[in-house]
Motif scaffolding. Structure first.
Motif, PDB file in Angstrom:
ATOM      1  N   ILE A 194      -8.666  -2.687  13.882  1.00 56.48           N
ATOM      2  CA  ILE A 194      -7.662  -2.604  12.817  1.00 56.48           C
ATOM      3  C   ILE A 194      -7.175  -4.009  12.462  1.00 56.48           C
ATOM      4  O   ILE A 194      -6.702  -4.742  13.325  1.00 56.48           O
ATOM      5  CB  ILE A 194      -6.461  -1.723  13.270  1.00 56.48           C
ATOM      6  N   GLN A 195      -7.324  -4.340  11.203  1.00 61.10           N
ATOM      7  CA  GLN A 195      -6.890  -5.668  10.736  1.00 61.10           C
ATOM      8  C   GLN A 195      -5.469  -5.591  10.206  1.00 61.10           C
ATOM      9  O   GLN A 195      -5.205  -4.819   9.291  1.00 61.10           O
ATOM     10  CB  GLN A 195      -7.813  -6.157   9.617  1.00 61.10           C
ATOM     11  N   MET A 196      -4.597  -6.389  10.780  1.00 64.61           N
ATOM     12  CA  MET A 196      -3.231  -6.378  10.272  1.00 64.61           C
ATOM     13  C   MET A 196      -3.053  -7.482   9.236  1.00 64.61           C
ATOM     14  O   MET A 196      -2.227  -8.372   9.364  1.00 64.61           O
ATOM     15  CB  MET A 196      -2.228  -6.508  11.433  1.00 64.61           C
ATOM     16  N   GLN A 197      -3.879  -7.402   8.212  1.00 64.23           N
ATOM     17  CA  GLN A 197      -3.850  -8.360   7.099  1.00 64.23           C
ATOM     18  C   GLN A 197      -3.996  -7.566   5.826  1.00 64.23           C
ATOM     19  O   GLN A 197      -4.892  -6.732   5.713  1.00 64.23           O
ATOM     20  CB  GLN A 197      -5.051  -9.306   7.184  1.00 64.23           C
ATOM     21  N   ASN A 198      -3.126  -7.807   4.878  1.00 66.63           N
ATOM     22  CA  ASN A 198      -3.262  -7.138   3.591  1.00 66.63           C
ATOM     23  C   ASN A 198      -3.176  -8.200   2.515  1.00 66.63           C
ATOM     24  O   ASN A 198      -2.100  -8.748   2.270  1.00 66.63           O
ATOM     25  CB  ASN A 198      -2.152  -6.082   3.428  1.00 66.63           C
TER      26      ASN A 198
ATOM     27  N   GLU B 105       1.887   2.422   5.828  1.00 63.98           N
ATOM     28  CA  GLU B 105       0.938   2.994   4.870  1.00 63.98           C
ATOM     29  C   GLU B 105       0.130   1.928   4.141  1.00 63.98           C
ATOM     30  O   GLU B 105      -1.025   2.164   3.773  1.00 63.98           O
ATOM     31  CB  GLU B 105       1.680   3.902   3.875  1.00 63.98           C
ATOM     32  N   VAL B 106       0.743   0.756   3.944  1.00 65.04           N
ATOM     33  CA  VAL B 106      -0.005  -0.346   3.334  1.00 65.04           C
ATOM     34  C   VAL B 106      -1.237  -0.669   4.179  1.00 65.04           C
ATOM     35  O   VAL B 106      -2.354  -0.797   3.670  1.00 65.04           O
ATOM     36  CB  VAL B 106       0.898  -1.594   3.181  1.00 65.04           C
ATOM     37  N   PHE B 107      -1.017  -0.776   5.485  1.00 63.16           N
ATOM     38  CA  PHE B 107      -2.142  -1.120   6.364  1.00 63.16           C
ATOM     39  C   PHE B 107      -3.065   0.079   6.610  1.00 63.16           C
ATOM     40  O   PHE B 107      -4.247  -0.089   6.883  1.00 63.16           O
ATOM     41  CB  PHE B 107      -1.613  -1.697   7.679  1.00 63.16           C
ATOM     42  N   PHE B 108      -2.502   1.246   6.502  1.00 65.13           N
ATOM     43  CA  PHE B 108      -3.296   2.468   6.626  1.00 65.13           C
ATOM     44  C   PHE B 108      -4.337   2.499   5.496  1.00 65.13           C
ATOM     45  O   PHE B 108      -5.541   2.660   5.728  1.00 65.13           O
ATOM     46  CB  PHE B 108      -2.349   3.674   6.545  1.00 65.13           C
ATOM     47  N   GLU B 109      -3.861   2.290   4.290  1.00 70.11           N
ATOM     48  CA  GLU B 109      -4.757   2.324   3.140  1.00 70.11           C
ATOM     49  C   GLU B 109      -5.810   1.219   3.225  1.00 70.11           C
ATOM     50  O   GLU B 109      -6.986   1.430   2.934  1.00 70.11           O
ATOM     51  CB  GLU B 109      -3.954   2.184   1.840  1.00 70.11           C
ATOM     52  N   GLU B 110      -5.368   0.063   3.687  1.00 69.41           N
ATOM     53  CA  GLU B 110      -6.260  -1.087   3.808  1.00 69.41           C
ATOM     54  C   GLU B 110      -7.376  -0.824   4.822  1.00 69.41           C
ATOM     55  O   GLU B 110      -8.543  -1.119   4.575  1.00 69.41           O
ATOM     56  CB  GLU B 110      -5.426  -2.300   4.252  1.00 69.41           C
ATOM     57  N   ASN B 111      -7.008  -0.238   5.940  1.00 69.17           N
ATOM     58  CA  ASN B 111      -7.969  -0.085   7.037  1.00 69.17           C
ATOM     59  C   ASN B 111      -8.778   1.210   6.988  1.00 69.17           C
ATOM     60  O   ASN B 111      -9.925   1.231   7.399  1.00 69.17           O
ATOM     61  CB  ASN B 111      -7.242  -0.164   8.382  1.00 69.17           C
ATOM     62  N   LEU B 112      -8.146   2.278   6.569  1.00 72.27           N
ATOM     63  CA  LEU B 112      -8.813   3.588   6.610  1.00 72.27           C
ATOM     64  C   LEU B 112      -8.642   4.295   5.259  1.00 72.27           C
ATOM     65  O   LEU B 112      -7.976   5.333   5.181  1.00 72.27           O
ATOM     66  CB  LEU B 112      -8.208   4.450   7.725  1.00 72.27           C
ATOM     67  N   PRO B 113      -9.229   3.749   4.204  1.00 68.16           N
ATOM     68  CA  PRO B 113      -8.956   4.284   2.858  1.00 68.16           C
ATOM     69  C   PRO B 113      -9.315   5.758   2.700  1.00 68.16           C
ATOM     70  O   PRO B 113      -8.597   6.497   2.024  1.00 68.16           O
ATOM     71  CB  PRO B 113      -9.825   3.396   1.943  1.00 68.16           C
ATOM     72  N   LYS B 114     -10.394   6.162   3.336  1.00 68.90           N
ATOM     73  CA  LYS B 114     -10.828   7.548   3.168  1.00 68.90           C
ATOM     74  C   LYS B 114      -9.811   8.520   3.779  1.00 68.90           C
ATOM     75  O   LYS B 114      -9.408   9.501   3.148  1.00 68.90           O
ATOM     76  CB  LYS B 114     -12.182   7.720   3.873  1.00 68.90           C
ATOM     77  N   LEU B 115      -9.431   8.194   4.985  1.00 70.13           N
ATOM     78  CA  LEU B 115      -8.470   9.049   5.671  1.00 70.13           C
ATOM     79  C   LEU B 115      -7.115   9.003   4.959  1.00 70.13           C
ATOM     80  O   LEU B 115      -6.413  10.014   4.854  1.00 70.13           O
ATOM     81  CB  LEU B 115      -8.313   8.600   7.126  1.00 70.13           C
TER      82      LEU B 115
ATOM     83  N   ALA C 215       4.648  -8.861   9.023  1.00 67.49           N
ATOM     84  CA  ALA C 215       6.034  -9.287   8.793  1.00 67.49           C
ATOM     85  C   ALA C 215       6.286  -9.552   7.311  1.00 67.49           C
ATOM     86  O   ALA C 215       7.346  -9.221   6.775  1.00 67.49           O
ATOM     87  CB  ALA C 215       6.343 -10.526   9.626  1.00 67.49           C
ATOM     88  N   GLN C 216       5.272 -10.126   6.648  1.00 63.48           N
ATOM     89  CA  GLN C 216       5.448 -10.441   5.230  1.00 63.48           C
ATOM     90  C   GLN C 216       5.460  -9.171   4.379  1.00 63.48           C
ATOM     91  O   GLN C 216       6.271  -9.043   3.455  1.00 63.48           O
ATOM     92  CB  GLN C 216       4.324 -11.369   4.761  1.00 63.48           C
ATOM     93  N   VAL C 217       4.552  -8.266   4.705  1.00 60.93           N
ATOM     94  CA  VAL C 217       4.522  -7.000   3.976  1.00 60.93           C
ATOM     95  C   VAL C 217       5.855  -6.274   4.142  1.00 60.93           C
ATOM     96  O   VAL C 217       6.441  -5.782   3.166  1.00 60.93           O
ATOM     97  CB  VAL C 217       3.361  -6.106   4.487  1.00 60.93           C
ATOM     98  N   PHE C 218       6.334  -6.268   5.376  1.00 61.59           N
ATOM     99  CA  PHE C 218       7.585  -5.580   5.643  1.00 61.59           C
ATOM    100  C   PHE C 218       8.742  -6.250   4.898  1.00 61.59           C
ATOM    101  O   PHE C 218       9.567  -5.567   4.273  1.00 61.59           O
ATOM    102  CB  PHE C 218       7.860  -5.556   7.148  1.00 61.59           C
ATOM    103  N   ALA C 219       8.761  -7.581   4.929  1.00 56.90           N
ATOM    104  CA  ALA C 219       9.843  -8.310   4.261  1.00 56.90           C
ATOM    105  C   ALA C 219       9.837  -8.026   2.766  1.00 56.90           C
ATOM    106  O   ALA C 219      10.891  -7.837   2.151  1.00 56.90           O
ATOM    107  CB  ALA C 219       9.702  -9.804   4.534  1.00 56.90           C
ATOM    108  N   SER C 220       8.649  -7.976   2.173  1.00 57.65           N
ATOM    109  CA  SER C 220       8.611  -7.759   0.729  1.00 57.65           C
ATOM    110  C   SER C 220       9.033  -6.324   0.387  1.00 57.65           C
ATOM    111  O   SER C 220       9.651  -6.079  -0.644  1.00 57.65           O
ATOM    112  CB  SER C 220       7.226  -8.075   0.165  1.00 57.65           C
ATOM    113  N   LEU C 221       8.748  -5.381   1.281  1.00 55.63           N
ATOM    114  CA  LEU C 221       9.214  -4.010   1.063  1.00 55.63           C
ATOM    115  C   LEU C 221      10.736  -3.929   1.125  1.00 55.63           C
ATOM    116  O   LEU C 221      11.369  -3.198   0.360  1.00 55.63           O
ATOM    117  CB  LEU C 221       8.620  -3.074   2.117  1.00 55.63           C
ATOM    118  N   MET C 222      11.294  -4.701   2.043  1.00 58.56           N
ATOM    119  CA  MET C 222      12.752  -4.730   2.172  1.00 58.56           C
ATOM    120  C   MET C 222      13.375  -5.246   0.881  1.00 58.56           C
ATOM    121  O   MET C 222      14.389  -4.746   0.418  1.00 58.56           O
ATOM    122  CB  MET C 222      13.169  -5.635   3.330  1.00 58.56           C
ATOM    123  N   LYS C 223      12.719  -6.276   0.328  1.00 62.33           N
ATOM    124  CA  LYS C 223      13.244  -6.888  -0.896  1.00 62.33           C
ATOM    125  C   LYS C 223      13.140  -5.891  -2.061  1.00 62.33           C
ATOM    126  O   LYS C 223      14.116  -5.652  -2.774  1.00 62.33           O
ATOM    127  CB  LYS C 223      12.441  -8.150  -1.225  1.00 62.33           C
TER     128      LYS C 223
END
Lengths: 527, 209
Positions: free
Chosen positions: A494-498, A391-401, A504-512
């Motif tokens: 689709i940009q996998m950068q937030n 969802e982090v990348f969803f919001e980043e890439n397709l905010p309207k949707l 991997a970093q986004v996922f790791a921080s969510l885990m934390k």
């Protein structure tokens, strides 16, 4: 030698041939056939002596152009896929778009037409066996050639001059119209064919590079930019299994011998299972055994429900036993995971691309990846973390949707579960799913979620118009005409950068975060 | 006026959940359909005595392993169809588990249907009619017999369920008019416009996240 460009030549050939055959047909319908051949096209049934094909032309033209077009297209594509080789050998000069050497093609003269004509008239008196008939369909003229203007039969009063003239004119217009259409369609078909040939050539040249350069130096080259780019284009089917195996790796150190051991264990279990089944239930067997047996039973049921339209994994199909073996061996190898619905699709795709033992090795290693383990163990809290990262990348890439989905409280679990569990093999056309697997092998789990975003992007405009239930319906049953070019261009966008953080970093921080938040987080209910 | 209802299908793998819905929504029966993993969604429009009803039917995965995902699918349901295979005693036990869970999580407002499917295999029946019907009554559910293969009992099942859901919704609405409604009830009858934020439901593992 005159190096004529192949394209225009092939095209002229079409017209040339159709006109020639047209003349032939006209000659054929001359006086000796008049008593029965001179009737209007609308006549319901053709006289029995006439070859069925001719009758079909007339009906096709008189009735509807579309039916003839369909007939033609069907024939055309069958030829392309099945009879490409024999067609080249057997049809002197009569080639639509096949690669006919120019020299053979040029001296297409009346002699050949004569032969053709004789071949046809020869068949008039004894209908050919079905196979020969089918072959001859390749000599079919296009629709313009089959439209014949006949004089009114002698037993009816003759047309007036004006009427005859008008009919002549109408006839010419119809022929011109049909010809125009045919030219257009021929252009279109030729373009498609050209693209296909180009694609095939690309695959062939890519295959050479993979086999000769990359595979021998796998470790050194796999991460280079050139290889990664080539990889993105899709792996040639002949090296696909090999590359998947290498990319998935064998961290678990499984050998073909080990596979055999687990397979024989599975076979023993099936045997004892069917025996206990006939003795009826043994109560003291315990819940875990019952579960395992249910799992074995489920494999059987699921195999028949894996790619049912392919008819190769179903009972009696060529890969039925193979799929059964790989899944059975896995449940013995990993009783802690066992068989989970969805696995049959992954095993099936691997079996389509690899030898049995290699398929098992890739299967076991693939399912041992963190993301796959989380899903196949149905570790709900881990799954939620993957969804949150998505969802982090969803919001980043397709905010309207993203907002649109939010407004309906439509969460990713509604559509992502199927996609991730089967690595898209259940949701996308098989060839497209394989291309997703290609890059998944290159980029890892992040690509699965990127693909999901690519799908959302591809259909963003449609989805924005839909409500909850229709979105859910749409995403769990994607359109079948989805093409790889369109999907991959959407995935590429689709940009996998937030904010400079990668997946991997986004996922790791969510885990934390979740670890810290666990204290005031009630556990999932278990029943 | 119109109603929108959400109905969830639950039950063990291979008891015929997907077949049942496909028969109802598309009048199709296929031995070789594909395994359901997550929920799949179907819709159906009905007209019952001048009332328009839009059904959203959620068909779920049957394997025990996916049980943990249940709350995702059954939350906010107006009705649940709990399917078992009359030739399979175990599948009837699974229905009992689902009943317990649904009653615990969603209370009494959800209309429960217990459905013995595959009555075309009557000869191989392993679940007694009497036992099943008595059980259904004891938990406030209605019991039905169906065959997706022969298209028996399915129309009746859904029609009956719809009527019950309409009744429940109307009772809810009246209670709401009297000012005695609870948010948990109000949210479910979708024809009632939400005037409060979507409070997370009374339970379920995804509720607190």
């Amino acid at each position: 030698p005159a190096a004529l460009p192949l394209a225009p030549l092939g095209f002229t050939d079409v017209n040339l041939n159709s006109r020639n055959t047209y003349e032939v047909s006209r000659r054929r319908s001359a006086p000796e056939h008049l008593p029965h051949g001179g009737t209007a096209p609308a006549e319901p049934a053709p006289p029995p002596q006439e070859p069925a094909e001719r009758a079909r032309h007339r009906v096709g033209i008189a009735g509807a152009g579309s039916s003839f077009a369909e007939f033609f297209t069907r024939n055309f594509f069958t030829k392309r896929t099945k009879e490409l080789k024999p067609a080249v050998q057997s049809a002197p000069g009569w080639k639509l778009f096949g690669k006919v050497p120019p020299r053979e093609n040029l001296p297409k003269d009346s002699k050949i037409i004569q032969q053709e004509y004789e071949a046809r008239t020869g068949r008039m008196y004894k209908p050919p066996p079905p196979s020969a008939r089918r072959k001859n369909i390749e000599f079919e003229p296009l629709s313009t050639t089959a439209l014949i203007l006949e004089d009114r039969p002698a037993n009816l009063p003759a047309k007036s001059v004006e009427e005859a003239l008008r009919h002549r004119q109408e006839y010419d217009e119809m022929v011109a119209e049909a010809k125009k259409r045919e030219i257009k369609e021929a252009h279109k078909r030729k373009k498609i064919m050209r693209e296909r040939f180009k694609q095939e050539e690309n695959i062939a040249s890519a295959m050479v590079i993979w086999v000769n350069e990359i595979l021998p130096n796998w470790e050194g080259m796999r991460a280079t930019r050139r290889v990664r780019e080539l990889w993105w284009q899709g792996l040639p089917p002949s090296v696909r299994g090999k590359v998947w195996s290498l990319a998935v790796g064998n961290e678990l150190n499984i050998t073909p011998e080990l596979y055999e051991i687990f397979l024989s264990r599975a076979k023993e279990r099936w045997k004892s299972f069917s025996e206990t089944n006939s003795e009826n239930d043994i109560e003291d067997a315990g819940a875990s055994v019952a579960d395992r047996e249910a799992s074995l039973e489920l494999i059987k049921l699921d195999i028949s429900r894996t790619f049912p339209s392919l008819y190769i994994f179903q009972k009696g199909g060529p890969y039925h036993d193979l799929l059964h073996s790989v899944l059975g061996a896995y449940t013995c190898y990993r009783p802690d995971v066992g068989y989970v619905q969805g696995m049959s699709f992954i095993a099936a795709v691997l079996i389509l691309n690899l030898e049995e033992a290699d398929a098992f090795i890739a299967f076991a290693n693939l399912l041992n990846k963190p993301c796959q383990l989380a899903f196949f163990r149905v570790d709900h809290s881990m799954m939620l973390k993957y969804f949150a990262a998505f969802e982090v990348f969803f919001e980043e890439n397709l905010p309207k949707l993203f907002l649109h989905f939010k407004s309906y409280s439509l969460t990713p679990d509604i559509y992502l579960i199927d996609w991730i569990f089967t690595l898209y093999s259940k949701s996308l056309p098989l060839d497209l799913a394989c291309r997703v697997w290609d890059v998944f092998c290159r980029d890892g789990e992040e690509f699965l979620f990127r693909t999901g975003l690519g799908i959302l992007r591809l259909y963003e405009d449609i989805l924005l118009q839909m409500d909850f239930i229709h979105i859910a319906q749409f995403l769990t049953k994607l359109p079948e005409d989805i093409t790889s070019e369109k999907l991959f261009s959407c995935i590429a966008a689709i940009q996998m950068q937030n904010s400079n953080k990668k997946w991997a970093q986004v996922f790791a921080s969510l885990m934390k975060d979740n670890k810290e938040g666990d204290k005031n987080h009630s556990p999932a209910p278990k029943t | 006026r119109s109603f929108s209802f959400k109905v969830v299908l639950l039950g063990e793998g291979c008891v015929g959940k997907t077949s049942l819905v496909l028969r109802y929504c598309e009048n199709k029966f296929n031995d070789k359909h594909i395994t359901t993993l997550q929920a799949s969604f179907l819709t159906k429009k009905l007209n019952i005595g001048g009332k328009r009803v839009n059904l959203a039917i959620w068909d779920t995965a049957g394997q025990e392993r996916f049980h943990a995902l249940g709350p995702i699918y059954y939350r906010d349901s107006n009705g649940a169809i709990l399917v078992y295979d009359i030739t399979d005693e175990d599948s009837f036990q699974k229905v009992k588990n689902w009943v317990k869970e649904l009653r615990k999580m969603l209370g009494n407002e959800i209309c429960l249907c217990i459905v013995g499917n595959k009555i075309d295999l009557e000869k191989e029946r392993h679940v007694s009619v009497q036992e099943a019907e008595m059980y259904a009554e004891s938990v406030g559910a209605k019991h039905y017999h169906t065959s997706a293969k022969q298209n028996k009992g399915i129309e009746e099942l859904f029609l009956d369920l719809c009527k019950r859901m309409i009744e429940t919704a109307q009772v809810d609405e009246r209670a709401r008019g009297n000012g005695s409604s609870q948010s948990g009830i109000a949210r479910r009858g979708v024809q009632i416009i939400d005037d409060e934020p979507q409070v997370q439901s009374s339970g379920g593992c995804c509720s607190s996240g």
